[in-house]
Enzyme design. Sequence first.
Site, PDB file in Angstrom:
ATOM      1  N   LEU A  77       0.822  -1.217   0.000  1.00 40.20           N
ATOM      2  CA  LEU A  77       0.000   0.000   0.000  1.00 40.20           C
ATOM      3  C   LEU A  77       0.855   1.266   0.000  1.00 40.20           C
ATOM      4  CD1 LEU A  77      -2.880   1.170   0.253  1.00 40.20           C
ATOM      5  CD2 LEU A  77      -2.670   0.905   2.739  1.00 40.20           C
ATOM      6  N   VAL A  78       1.898   1.266   0.824  1.00 43.35           N
ATOM      7  CA  VAL A  78       2.692   2.493   0.945  1.00 43.35           C
ATOM      8  C   VAL A  78       3.591   2.743  -0.263  1.00 43.35           C
ATOM      9  CG1 VAL A  78       2.581   2.501   3.467  1.00 43.35           C
ATOM     10  CG2 VAL A  78       4.539   1.420   2.351  1.00 43.35           C
ATOM     11  N   GLN A  90       5.491  -0.204  15.556  1.00 42.70           N
ATOM     12  CA  GLN A  90       5.831  -1.416  16.322  1.00 42.70           C
ATOM     13  C   GLN A  90       6.920  -1.115  17.351  1.00 42.70           C
ATOM     14  OE1 GLN A  90       6.801  -4.233  13.154  1.00 42.70           O
ATOM     15  NE2 GLN A  90       4.919  -5.339  13.606  1.00 42.70           N
ATOM     16  N   ARG A 168      -5.164  -1.968  -8.235  1.00 46.04           N
ATOM     17  CA  ARG A 168      -5.323  -2.881  -7.102  1.00 46.04           C
ATOM     18  C   ARG A 168      -6.653  -3.618  -7.075  1.00 46.04           C
ATOM     19  NH1 ARG A 168      -0.150  -3.826  -5.422  1.00 46.04           N
ATOM     20  NH2 ARG A 168       0.962  -1.861  -5.140  1.00 46.04           N
TER      21      ARG A 168
END
Length: 237
Positions: A77-78, A90, A168
């Site tokens: 996605l990025v 994280q 996509r």
Amino acid sequence: MKVYLLNSTPEPDNLVAAAARICYSDAAASDLLERESAALSARLLKELRLSGHHSPFEHVSFTFGVDGLSRTASHQLVRHRIASFSQQSQRYVKAGNADIVVPPSVMGNSEASELFAQQAESASEAYRKLLAIGIPAEDARFILPHGWETRLVMTMNARALHHFFNLRLCRRAQWEIRELARLMLVECRSVAPVIFETAGPFCLSGGCQESRPCGRPYDSMESLLAENDDLRPPLPS
Ligand SMILES: Cc1cc2nc3c(=O)[nH]c(=O)nc-3n(C[C@H](O)[C@H](O)[C@H](O)COP(=O)(O)OP(=O)(O)OC[C@H]3O[C@@H](n4cnc5c(N)ncnc54)[C@H](O)[C@@H]3O)c2cc1C
């Protein structure tokens, strides 16, 4: 996976039409929006799409919240640079117990499911032990699998979204990002039905552009938007 439209430009269909109208009108910019109507906007938006005059679609943006996407999908996605992202860290947020996306191919196979669950639990346990012996979260996370769940907020304008949906929603795209794109398109169409009337893979709008077609082109927008769409990987070519 959960996808929410957190915010979007008000009256997006009319705003794109009003922005385009300034190119052809002697009216003041301040008057353009109130002169728009749904019928006028729809006609102009169609002309813009067909003529390739796509820059007016950049004036409206859509902000999504996404929960429960794997890091495998968020990495893809990025890659879309004409977008803004904020993703759960994280380093600052410790992972919970086995928060992992299970692919449909694994879920549908009992042997694979068992192996997958064992390995996910083993990685999760190793992560907890590393934290317990004082390893910082930013280092302990190296043990977590690609399928680990993430959360993010992203904003894209309508032109970038059209491009994203072209790529996509194609069945050659990986199943999880394809499912994300489908849920995003449902949200977009609920607030901007004209802008996103023809959004989707090239098989629905003039023909496949893939050098290796999937062999299962969509036959209608309804089948594309349907829940529980076929999430199998593309056929080998
Ligand atoms: C089915 C599929 C398989 C893929 N497989 C792989 C893979 O195996 N490996 C891999 O690395 N990637 C892969 N990708 C990712 C792909 O190469 C793109 O990085 C991703 O789809 C983002 O597309 P984009 O660059 O067009 O989009 P965006 O970054 O949103 O850019 C939109 C458009 O802006 C223009 N643009 C943006 N930045 C620039 C720039 N710097 N210079 C010139 N023009 C620019 C381009 O016209 C571009 O199409 C895959 C994508 C798909 C859909």
